[in-house]
Design a protein around this motif. Structure first.
Motif, mmCIF file in Angstrom:
data_model
loop_
_atom_site.group_PDB
_atom_site.id
_atom_site.type_symbol
_atom_site.label_atom_id
_atom_site.label_comp_id
_atom_site.label_asym_id
_atom_site.label_seq_id
_atom_site.Cartn_x
_atom_site.Cartn_y
_atom_site.Cartn_z
ATOM 1 N N TRP A 86 -52.103 -25.867 11.010
ATOM 2 C CA TRP A 86 -52.637 -24.520 11.158
ATOM 3 C C TRP A 86 -52.153 -23.869 12.439
ATOM 4 O O TRP A 86 -51.676 -24.557 13.350
ATOM 5 C CB TRP A 86 -54.163 -24.573 11.136
ATOM 6 C CG TRP A 86 -54.689 -25.169 9.871
ATOM 7 C CD1 TRP A 86 -55.000 -26.485 9.668
ATOM 8 C CD2 TRP A 86 -54.918 -24.501 8.619
ATOM 9 N NE1 TRP A 86 -55.418 -26.662 8.357
ATOM 10 C CE2 TRP A 86 -55.377 -25.468 7.705
ATOM 11 C CE3 TRP A 86 -54.780 -23.176 8.200
ATOM 12 C CZ2 TRP A 86 -55.703 -25.149 6.387
ATOM 13 C CZ3 TRP A 86 -55.109 -22.856 6.888
ATOM 14 C CH2 TRP A 86 -55.566 -23.838 5.999
ATOM 15 N N SER A 87 -52.301 -22.539 12.479
ATOM 16 C CA SER A 87 -51.833 -21.780 13.641
ATOM 17 C C SER A 87 -52.545 -22.178 14.933
ATOM 18 O O SER A 87 -52.015 -21.973 16.017
ATOM 19 C CB SER A 87 -52.034 -20.289 13.397
ATOM 20 O OG SER A 87 -51.214 -19.860 12.329
ATOM 21 N N ASP A 88 -53.734 -22.729 14.812
ATOM 22 C CA ASP A 88 -54.430 -23.152 16.025
ATOM 23 C C ASP A 88 -54.070 -24.585 16.414
ATOM 24 O O ASP A 88 -54.669 -25.161 17.317
ATOM 25 C CB ASP A 88 -55.950 -22.993 15.855
ATOM 26 C CG ASP A 88 -56.529 -23.938 14.802
ATOM 27 O OD1 ASP A 88 -55.733 -24.520 14.032
ATOM 28 O OD2 ASP A 88 -57.756 -24.100 14.753
ATOM 29 N N ARG B 233 -58.888 -24.343 4.615
ATOM 30 C CA ARG B 233 -59.336 -24.695 5.954
ATOM 31 C C ARG B 233 -60.823 -25.045 5.961
ATOM 32 O O ARG B 233 -61.262 -25.969 6.629
ATOM 33 C CB ARG B 233 -59.061 -23.553 6.942
ATOM 34 C CG ARG B 233 -59.454 -23.892 8.393
ATOM 35 C CD ARG B 233 -58.632 -25.077 8.913
ATOM 36 N NE ARG B 233 -59.198 -25.659 10.109
ATOM 37 C CZ ARG B 233 -58.786 -25.406 11.354
ATOM 38 N NH1 ARG B 233 -57.794 -24.583 11.556
ATOM 39 N NH2 ARG B 233 -59.341 -26.004 12.387
ATOM 40 N N LYS C 259 -54.913 -19.621 9.254
ATOM 41 C CA LYS C 259 -53.525 -19.243 9.003
ATOM 42 C C LYS C 259 -52.660 -20.484 9.112
ATOM 43 O O LYS C 259 -52.619 -21.128 10.153
ATOM 44 C CB LYS C 259 -53.083 -18.213 10.053
ATOM 45 C CG LYS C 259 -52.805 -16.845 9.466
ATOM 46 C CD LYS C 259 -52.340 -15.907 10.544
ATOM 47 C CE LYS C 259 -50.989 -16.319 11.100
ATOM 48 N NZ LYS C 259 -50.548 -15.484 12.232
ATOM 49 N N LEU D 293 -57.273 -11.791 11.327
ATOM 50 C CA LEU D 293 -56.351 -12.814 11.811
ATOM 51 C C LEU D 293 -57.095 -13.941 12.517
ATOM 52 O O LEU D 293 -57.080 -14.042 13.721
ATOM 53 C CB LEU D 293 -55.306 -12.177 12.728
ATOM 54 C CG LEU D 293 -54.307 -11.274 12.008
ATOM 55 C CD1 LEU D 293 -53.379 -10.603 12.997
ATOM 56 C CD2 LEU D 293 -53.502 -12.047 10.987
ATOM 57 N N ASP D 294 -57.748 -14.769 11.728
ATOM 58 C CA ASP D 294 -58.377 -15.964 12.243
ATOM 59 C C ASP D 294 -57.312 -17.053 12.231
ATOM 60 O O ASP D 294 -56.916 -17.527 11.169
ATOM 61 C CB ASP D 294 -59.554 -16.333 11.337
ATOM 62 C CG ASP D 294 -60.355 -17.502 11.901
ATOM 63 O OD1 ASP D 294 -59.826 -18.197 12.794
ATOM 64 O OD2 ASP D 294 -61.493 -17.703 11.457
ATOM 65 N N SER D 295 -56.829 -17.423 13.410
ATOM 66 C CA SER D 295 -55.703 -18.362 13.464
ATOM 67 C C SER D 295 -56.090 -19.727 12.892
ATOM 68 O O SER D 295 -55.232 -20.511 12.515
ATOM 69 C CB SER D 295 -55.199 -18.517 14.894
ATOM 70 O OG SER D 295 -56.147 -19.201 15.674
ATOM 71 N N ARG D 296 -57.388 -19.983 12.794
ATOM 72 C CA ARG D 296 -57.803 -21.261 12.225
ATOM 73 C C ARG D 296 -57.516 -21.312 10.723
ATOM 74 O O ARG D 296 -57.440 -22.376 10.133
ATOM 75 C CB ARG D 296 -59.307 -21.480 12.437
ATOM 76 C CG ARG D 296 -59.690 -21.562 13.901
ATOM 77 C CD ARG D 296 -61.176 -21.740 14.031
ATOM 78 N NE ARG D 296 -61.907 -20.701 13.314
ATOM 79 C CZ ARG D 296 -63.232 -20.686 13.185
ATOM 80 N NH1 ARG D 296 -63.955 -21.646 13.727
ATOM 81 N NH2 ARG D 296 -63.833 -19.718 12.544
ATOM 82 N N ALA E 145 -49.397 -22.721 9.669
ATOM 83 C CA ALA E 145 -48.084 -22.621 10.289
ATOM 84 C C ALA E 145 -47.069 -23.375 9.436
ATOM 85 O O ALA E 145 -45.952 -22.927 9.245
ATOM 86 C CB ALA E 145 -48.118 -23.185 11.704
#
Ligand SMILES: [Zn+2]
Ligand SMILES: [Zn+2]
Length: 149
Positions: free
Chosen positions: A50-52, A132, A32, A27-30, A34
């Protein structure tokens, strides 16, 4: 007979540890998304939040160049081999090519988008991980593409 039940408890705890250690997806939020918007009709490209909190914008022409499929990979390797052989060997004339756009786009599971381009190419599956790492901004260039220099 207390020993067998102690053993059973120990085995259960051990199993739980193993489960925590092997999550199916890192789970690398970079990497993932959104929000993903593919502007097929307007041809404006792809926008991902992205999630970040980072936002990325990709032109379809850029994505076509960065297509990760085997055919395009081979082509890129050939091109860079030509380039490193020196400009004299560049026999290929700079042909006019209309900028490719997207004809259609679909999501693949929850990990990728597949884009059909107007030049008929449709085998490119762009995983969010890959997207990404090819984000055109300088921050991501530094974070994901600085290796090897
Ligand atoms: Zn391709
Ligand atoms: Zn970026």
């Amino acid at each position: 007979m207390a020993t067998p039940s102690r053993l059973a408890i120990a085995a259960t705890a051990r199993k739980a540890d193993v489960c925590r250690g092997t999550m199916p997806i890192p789970l690398d939020s970079r990497k993932k998304p959104a929000t993903v918007k593919v502007h097929v009709t307007s041809g404006a490209g792809v926008d991902i939040i992205w999630s970040d909190g980072h936002t990325s914008h990709y032109d379809f022409a850029y994505l076509r160049d960065e297509c990760p499929c085997a055919t395009c990979n081979d082509e890129r390797i050939r091109k860079s081999a030509f380039a490193s052989a020196g400009p004299a060997s560049a026999t290929a004339l700079p042909m006019f090519k209309p900028k490719p756009r997207a004809q259609a786009a679909t999501t693949v599971g929850n990990y990728a988008i597949q884009i059909t381009f107007t030049d008929g190419h449709a085998t490119g599956i762009f995983s969010y991980d890959h997207l990404r790492s090819i984000c055109p901004c300088t921050d991501c260039a530094k974070a994901f593409r600085a290796a090897g220099s």
